[in-house]
Design an enzyme around this catalytic site. Structure first.
Site, PDB file in Angstrom:
ATOM      1  N   SER A 190       0.937  -1.229   0.025  1.00  0.00           N
ATOM      2  CA  SER A 190       0.543   0.216   0.114  1.00  0.00           C
ATOM      3  C   SER A 190       0.972   1.592   0.571  1.00  0.00           C
ATOM      4  O   SER A 190       1.301   1.980  -0.659  1.00  0.00           O
ATOM      5  CB  SER A 190      -0.919   0.011   1.033  1.00  0.00           C
ATOM      6  N   HIS A 398      -7.405  -5.963   0.372  1.00  0.00           N
ATOM      7  CA  HIS A 398      -6.627  -4.973   0.576  1.00  0.00           C
ATOM      8  C   HIS A 398      -5.300  -5.717   2.120  1.00  0.00           C
ATOM      9  O   HIS A 398      -4.536  -5.588   1.443  1.00  0.00           O
ATOM     10  CB  HIS A 398      -6.520  -3.745   1.389  1.00  0.00           C
TER      11      HIS A 398
END
Ligand SMILES: *[C@@H]1O[C@H](CO)[C@@H](O)[C@H](O)[C@H]1NC(C)=O
Ligand SMILES: *[C@@H]1O[C@H](CO)[C@@H](O)[C@H](O)[C@H]1NC(C)=O
Ligand SMILES: *[C@@H]1O[C@H](CO)[C@@H](O)[C@H](O)[C@H]1NC(C)=O
Ligand SMILES: *[C@@H]1O[C@H](CO)[C@@H](O)[C@H](O)[C@H]1NC(C)=O
Length: 425
Positions: A190, A398
């Site tokens: 990320s 995620h």
């Protein structure tokens, strides 16, 4: 940031996710999670007190702490797992630097059991493992002269992922490189990928110290993100950032102590009342993209005790700018851009300056690094992308890249093979 604003954003985000059907059928599983969470709490009643070094030591691995001062005077703390029982100390081990995402810290790599946690798998396979902590997290709060523990000191908190790339990246990479005389593998998750992309484009010479970069939940272009919390908060952050009123938004630290306190209470509430576990998970799922199908509920107390960590409000404002405008560029100071950059608009990060072999994994259900954006970033990076792999699991989200219980099967084994075979560097 003001607690009421954060809470209302949280509620708006949860509501929006429910309405938009962002939640998967697996979320229904959360209804049975209470007992498992309770079991974990019995095993680790003080999970919140177990920080990165203790989480490493409790599993019988050695840990070293290394402080690095950046060119702009921030002091970062890195943790190192230099060897393990299955891979004794030896000269010439190849260093691997793991860099976490936003609102997380080095702790994110340590929740899973050793046989399916990337950090421990790497140490057991003979690598020299380094866990980075970005400036502003609870682990990297040092500064040579600014009061870093004052959530309102806007001089300390005046940074975004731009400074993490411009200063933190070279400081940590150069430190590891000069200590070990080895080129390193970089693994970003990320915002750990964002700061790498921006940092290398600003400092292309650094590429000579990197063997290859592994990009998990790739976050270069991010304008199609569906994460309801980010979507709901982005307009406010963009307006306040460009109007130079970031101060009025609460400025400084993004998640002040009071917010963490609230989340702590929330966690306790969730675990005491089995049925509320679903609500608790839903909120965290919306915030961070936690996929219930891939969650080992026994790890949940550990995860909730350490997530979210802190960062600056400016980091969020910078993310919000790119998420809203579809850009990948330096911080937008609005009317002050001319004074800052000598131009009306902030400069783009220059992808043509980036020369690092890059391995990308992406997940179909990632609501922050959505496939269409990952592919746009891959396209921008094109000559450098040596592998582009979709995780073959339809609800891969995620956080699954770091806490998915099958992450070893879906990507870590592949990463280890690439590193052990020196496939790309
Ligand atoms: C690193 O810095 C922290 C905080 O400034 C300090 O508590 C710690 O002792 C330092 N560690 C080392 C190894 O110097
Ligand atoms: C932050 O603290 C430093 C040192 O105490 C001080 O000089 C500076 O003015 C403070 N910045 C803000 C914006 O309060
Ligand atoms: C992806 O997974 C499905 C089953 O979940 C399997 O049938 C298929 O062969 C897999 N594809 C690849 C490329 O591994
Ligand atoms: C090299 O990669 C192949 C798969 O591509 C794998 O089977 C093999 O185990 C790897 N070798 C090492 C030393 O990791």
């Amino acid at each position: 940031m003001d607690i009421c604003k954060v809470l209302s954003l949280l509620l708006v985000g949860t509501w929006a996710s429910l309405v938009s059907g962002d939640l998967t059928e697996c979320d229904a599983l959360t209804m049975i999670c209470g007992n498992l969470v309770q079991e974990a709490f019995t095993t680790y009643p003080n999970y919140a007190d177990l920080k990165t070094p203790q989480l490493i030591q409790r599993l019988g691995y050695p840990v070293e702490e290394h402080n690095v001062t950046t060119a702009d005077h921030y002091i970062l703390t890195m943790y190192r797992i230099p060897y393990s029982n299955s891979s004794p100390p030896a000269l010439g081990k190849i260093p691997v630097l793991l860099v976490h995402g936003v609102l997380a810290s080095s702790v994110q790599w340590l929740w899973q059991p050793p046989d399916r946690s990337l950090a421990f798998m790497l140490a057991d396979s003979g690598f020299d493992v380094w866990l980075g902590n970005s400036r502003g997290t609870s682990y990297s709060r040092g500064h040579t002269f600014l009061p870093s523990n004052d959530p309102n000191n806007l001089t300390y908190w005046d940074f975004s992922f731009h400074e993490m790339g411009l200063y933190d990246l070279p400081a940590t990479v150069n430190y590891i490189n000069s200590l070990t005389s080895q080129r390193i593998y970089y693994v970003g998750h990320s915002l750990g990928t964002t700061q790498f992309f921006s940092g290398i484009s600003l400092n292309p010479g650094l590429a000579s110290k990197i063997r290859a970069m592994f990009s998990l939940a790739t976050s270069g272009y991010i304008n199609h993100m569906t994460n309801a919390f980010f979507r709901a908060s982005a307009p406010f952050l963009v307006i306040s950032a460009t109007e130079q009123t970031i101060n009025q938004l609460g400025g400084g630290q993004f998640l002040p102590q009071v917010m963490q306190q609230y989340i702590g209470d929330f966690t306790t509430y969730c675990t005491q009342y089995t049925l509320n576990c679903g609500v608790c998970n839903t909120v965290f799922g919306v915030l961070f993209g936690i996929d219930m199908c891939q969650t080992d509920f026994r790890e949940l107390p550990g995860i909730l005790a350490h997530l979210p960590d802190t960062t600056s409000t400016k980091t969020f404002a910078h993310i919000a700018q790119d998420a809203t405008l579809g850009t990948f560029r330096q911080y937008d100071y609005g009317l002050n851009n001319f004074a800052e950059y000598g131009s009306l608009l902030p400069p783009n990060y220059d992808w043509s300056k980036y020369h690092v072999p890059t391995v990308i994994y992406y997940g179909d259900n990632d609501n922050l690094a959505v496939p269409i954006d990952v592919l746009a970033t891959a396209n921008a990076l094109r000559p450098n992308v040596v592998q582009l792999s979709r995780v073959n699991y339809s609800t891969w989200d995620h956080m699954d890249f770091v806490i998915g219980k099958d992450a070893d099967v879906y990507l870590y084994n592949d990463m280890l093979n690439i590193m052990r075979n020196h496939t790309y560097g």
